[in-house]
Enzyme design. Structure first.
Site, mmCIF file in Angstrom:
data_model
loop_
_atom_site.group_PDB
_atom_site.id
_atom_site.type_symbol
_atom_site.label_atom_id
_atom_site.label_comp_id
_atom_site.label_asym_id
_atom_site.label_seq_id
_atom_site.Cartn_x
_atom_site.Cartn_y
_atom_site.Cartn_z
ATOM 1 N N SER A 252 0.873 -1.181 0.000
ATOM 2 C CA SER A 252 0.000 0.000 0.000
ATOM 3 C C SER A 252 0.906 1.226 0.000
ATOM 4 C CB SER A 252 -0.855 0.042 1.267
ATOM 5 O OG SER A 252 -1.624 -1.116 1.382
ATOM 6 N N HIS B 220 -4.240 -3.075 -3.941
ATOM 7 C CA HIS B 220 -3.105 -3.944 -4.273
ATOM 8 C C HIS B 220 -3.390 -4.664 -5.590
ATOM 9 C CE1 HIS B 220 -0.494 -4.273 -0.559
ATOM 10 N NE2 HIS B 220 -1.452 -3.451 -0.194
ATOM 11 N N HIS C 196 -1.348 -10.417 3.089
ATOM 12 C CA HIS C 196 -1.019 -10.089 4.480
ATOM 13 C C HIS C 196 -1.423 -11.238 5.398
ATOM 14 C CE1 HIS C 196 -1.436 -6.240 2.385
ATOM 15 N NE2 HIS C 196 -0.605 -5.748 3.276
ATOM 16 N N TYR D 198 -2.980 -10.890 8.125
ATOM 17 C CA TYR D 198 -4.332 -10.648 8.652
ATOM 18 C C TYR D 198 -5.436 -11.163 7.720
ATOM 19 C CZ TYR D 198 -4.362 -6.406 5.696
ATOM 20 O OH TYR D 198 -4.282 -5.521 4.650
ATOM 21 N N GLU D 199 -5.073 -11.472 6.470
ATOM 22 C CA GLU D 199 -6.080 -12.035 5.567
ATOM 23 C C GLU D 199 -6.404 -13.486 5.923
ATOM 24 O OE1 GLU D 199 -5.532 -10.826 1.266
ATOM 25 O OE2 GLU D 199 -3.786 -9.845 2.122
ATOM 26 N N ALA E 295 2.886 0.851 3.616
ATOM 27 C CA ALA E 295 2.308 2.053 4.203
ATOM 28 C C ALA E 295 2.369 1.878 5.716
ATOM 29 C CB ALA E 295 0.863 2.215 3.761
ATOM 30 N N MET F 3 1.416 -3.347 9.154
ATOM 31 C CA MET F 3 0.900 -4.725 9.260
ATOM 32 C C MET F 3 1.572 -5.680 8.292
ATOM 33 S SD MET F 3 -3.113 -3.651 9.312
ATOM 34 C CE MET F 3 -3.673 -2.200 10.224
ATOM 35 N N SER F 4 2.777 -5.379 7.864
ATOM 36 C CA SER F 4 3.410 -6.234 6.838
ATOM 37 C C SER F 4 4.926 -6.222 6.983
ATOM 38 C CB SER F 4 3.016 -5.720 5.448
ATOM 39 O OG SER F 4 3.624 -4.476 5.184
ATOM 40 N N ASN G 161 -0.229 8.359 7.434
ATOM 41 C CA ASN G 161 -1.079 8.982 8.462
ATOM 42 C C ASN G 161 -0.285 9.037 9.759
ATOM 43 O OD1 ASN G 161 -1.730 5.896 8.162
ATOM 44 N ND2 ASN G 161 -2.080 6.402 10.321
ATOM 45 N N HIS H 85 -8.554 3.280 5.563
ATOM 46 C CA HIS H 85 -7.747 2.770 4.451
ATOM 47 C C HIS H 85 -7.801 3.738 3.263
ATOM 48 C CE1 HIS H 85 -5.506 -0.188 2.219
ATOM 49 N NE2 HIS H 85 -6.465 -0.391 1.337
#
Ligand code: HPA
Length: 249
Positions: free
Chosen positions: A5, A36, A58, A60-61, A88, A185-186, A209, A221
Site C-alpha cells: 500500500s 493492491h 497479508h 491478517y487475511e 504504508a 501490518m506487513s 497517516n 484505508h
C-alpha cells in the site's frame, strides 16, 4: 522489489516487459486488499532490470506465514540477491508527517508469530541472526536517492502488528515507549524469510497517516490510499533513482 500500500502507482517510470497475474503463478495467492494489484512485473528502470511484486498478501487475511512469504523463497531460488520491501505505515515519531517516508533501520515483530516457525528448510539456517536485518549499504543508497529526488526520508524502527484493525491510542503510546517510529501490518515476515535465504534486504515505509491518537481524526484505508496517490510521482522518481544508483554501486 515488493510494492505494498502506498507504492502501487510507483511504476510510471518503469519500462514494462512482462506482467503476470499472481493467479497464473503456482503457489502465489491472489491479493485481497483493495489498492493492491497482485501481479509480477518485469521491466527496466533506465538500463537496470527490475523484478517487481506488485501487491502482497497479508497475515491478517488469514493465510499462513509460509504462504505469504512463498514468493520471496521463489525469487531467492531464482537467484535474486537483493530485496527492497515497501509498505504504508502510521507515524509514531512526533517528527513524522503524513506524506513523509521512512527507511527501516530495524524492526519490532509484534505479529504474534514468526515466519520461520514450522519444519526446518533444508540447507538454510534454523536460527537466523537478525542483528542487522536491513542492509547498511543499501540504506545509504536509499538516502542518496532520496536526496537526489527531494523525498523527505527519515530512518527509524518499524513495528509490525497483526492488524487488520488499526491500533488504539494506548497501544501507540506503548509502541512509542518500546522504541517504534512507525507502525504497520506487513514487511517483517518477508524481511525475516529473505534474511534466512541470505538476501540483502532494505525497506521503505510511506507514512500515510499519524498513528492513532496523534492526529486529529480517525484512521481509514481510503486516507492511506489517498496520501499514496498524492505521492506517486515523487516515489516513481525515487525508485528509479535508487535502482540506477544501486546498479552502479
Ligand atoms: N497502523 C497500522 N498500519 C498502517 C497504518 C497505521 O496507522 N497506516 C498505514 N498502515
Amino acid at each position: 522489489m515488493v510494492l505494498g500500500s502506498g507504492f502501487q502507482h510507483a511504476l510510471t517510470l518503469l519500462d514494462v516487459a512482462v506482467e503476470i497475474p499472481y493467479g497464473q503463478l503456482p503457489g502465489f495467492m491472489s491479493v485481497g486488499v483493495s489498492g493492491h494489484a497482485g501481479k509480477l512485473v518485469l521491466g527496466h528502470f533506465g538500463k537496470v532490470p527490475v523484478l517487481v511484486l506488485k501487491g502482497r498478501t497479508h497475515f491478517y487475511e488469514g493465510h499462513e506465514m509460509d504462504r505469504i512469504t512463498f514468493p520471496i523463497r521463489v525469487l531467492a531460488e531464482f537467484g535474486i540477491r537483493s530485496l527492497l520491501l515497501t509498505n504504508a505505515a502510521g507515524g509514531i515519531n512526533r517528527k513524522y508527517k503524513a506524506g513523509d517516508f521512512m527507511l527501516l533501520e530495524d524492526h519490532i515483530n509484534l505479529m504474534g508469530t514468526n515466519p520461520l516457525r514450522g519444519p526446518a528448510h533444508l540447507g538454510l539456517p534454523r536460527f537466523v541472526d537478525l542483528t542487522r536485518v536491513y542492509d547498511l549499504k543499501v540504506n545509504e543508497i536509499l538516502k542518496k536517492a532520496a536526496k537526489q529526488t527531494k523525498l523527505r526520508l527519515h530512518a527509524g524502527v518499524y513495528l509490525a502488528t497483526l492488524g487488520p484493525s488499526y491500533e488504539t491510542p494506548a497501544e501507540i503510546r506503548a509502541f512509542g515507549r518500546l522504541g517504534a517510529d512507525a507502525v504497520g501490518m506487513s514487511t517483517v515476515p518477508e524481511a525475516i524469510v529473505a534474511r534466512q535465504c541470505g538476501l540483502s534486504v532494505a525497506a521503505i515505509s510511506c507514512i500515510t497517516n499519524l498513528a492513532a491518537g496523534l492526529g486529529s481524526g480517525q484512521l481509514s484505508h481510503s486516507e492511506v490510499l489517498a496520501i499514496a496517490e498524492q505521492k506517486k510521482g515523487a516515489v516513481a522518481q525515487f525508485l528509479k533513482s535508487f535502482c540506477e544508483l544501486y546498479a552502479k554501486s
